[in-house]
Design a protein around this motif. Sequence first.
Motif, PDB file in Angstrom:
ATOM      1  N   HIS A  87      16.457 -11.853   7.493  1.00 32.24           N
ATOM      2  CA  HIS A  87      17.849 -11.776   7.027  1.00 32.24           C
ATOM      3  C   HIS A  87      17.926 -11.498   5.531  1.00 32.24           C
ATOM      4  CE1 HIS A  87      17.935 -16.416   6.402  1.00 32.24           C
ATOM      5  NE2 HIS A  87      17.966 -15.862   5.212  1.00 32.24           N
TER       6      HIS A  87
ATOM      7  N   THR B 183      13.399 -18.678  -3.746  1.00 31.07           N
ATOM      8  CA  THR B 183      12.606 -17.586  -4.329  1.00 31.07           C
ATOM      9  C   THR B 183      13.066 -17.160  -5.720  1.00 31.07           C
ATOM     10  OG1 THR B 183      12.370 -16.857  -2.042  1.00 31.07           O
ATOM     11  CG2 THR B 183      11.438 -15.431  -3.739  1.00 31.07           C
TER      12      THR B 183
ATOM     13  N   GLY C 190      21.043 -11.860   2.436  1.00 22.95           N
ATOM     14  CA  GLY C 190      22.304 -12.586   2.376  1.00 22.95           C
ATOM     15  C   GLY C 190      22.276 -13.500   3.582  1.00 22.95           C
TER      16      GLY C 190
ATOM     17  N   ASP D  61      26.489 -14.669  -1.393  1.00 26.13           N
ATOM     18  CA  ASP D  61      27.063 -15.475  -0.329  1.00 26.13           C
ATOM     19  C   ASP D  61      27.462 -16.872  -0.799  1.00 26.13           C
ATOM     20  OD1 ASP D  61      24.396 -16.144  -0.748  1.00 26.13           O
ATOM     21  OD2 ASP D  61      23.733 -15.497   1.218  1.00 26.13           O
TER      22      ASP D  61
END
Length: 244
Positions: free
Chosen positions: A138, A39, A140, A67
């Motif tokens: 979700h 994205t 991260g 992350d």
Amino acid sequence: MRIYKAKDYYDMSRKAANIISAQIIMKPHCVLGLATGSTPIGTYKQLVEWYKKGDLDFSEVTTVNLDEYKGLPKDNEQSYYYFMNENLFSKVNIDKSRTFLPDGMEEDSETACRKYNEIIHSVGGVDLQLLGLGHNGHIGFNEPGIAFEKETHCITLSERTIKANMRFFMSEKDVPRQAYTMGIKTIMSAQKILVVVSGEDKADAVREAFFGSITPHVPASILQLHNDVTLVADEAALSKCTGI
Ligand code: F6R
């Protein structure tokens, strides 16, 4: 929460890049929290273009990424370090010593997470956190069921996320099973949050996250409690949210 409806992925990317640019212009020494995944690629591309035109200066910017996979070295093409370098860091005038990601090669999870928390605190926290949204809500690598009060931690990827991320690897077995991720508490500590979402396949996740009940089963739903969230989503991603 502010919601900007974009026509398509390109429009979403430009709108998101505009918000990030504004942050950099208003506070050149800001701390940006960054995300990987498909994205934000268009957003980074747009930022690079504006940098090349001379409209943006990254020289004082600090970044902390959400992350990193555990066990992938920086030069592995699937590592998030590699991704950031390819899509942004190598293309703008950012000082690489001020770009941070969790250390995927640190085997001891406790050490890796503690060090990353220390880095985030030492840079003074995040001014603007960019987030993508997973199909299961979700953010991260904070998968459904995660406790909201966590800082950086080590997680085991859900089967759905392994399958979703498989497209970047040779086969499913090559997808790392664990990752280090900022926790929900870390994400919620950012001054401002910018969420980018594109595509009809994310429409359920957008509806549940931003218009459903706040529950650890949809980690992004906690964002409803943050006082400065901007959602930039295209028409397809917003197609199941009535009245927008
Ligand atoms: C990326 C990250 C993930 C992605 C999410 C959406 O750093 O932490 O939460 O934002 O999985 O990924 P895409 O954008 O590939 O659909």
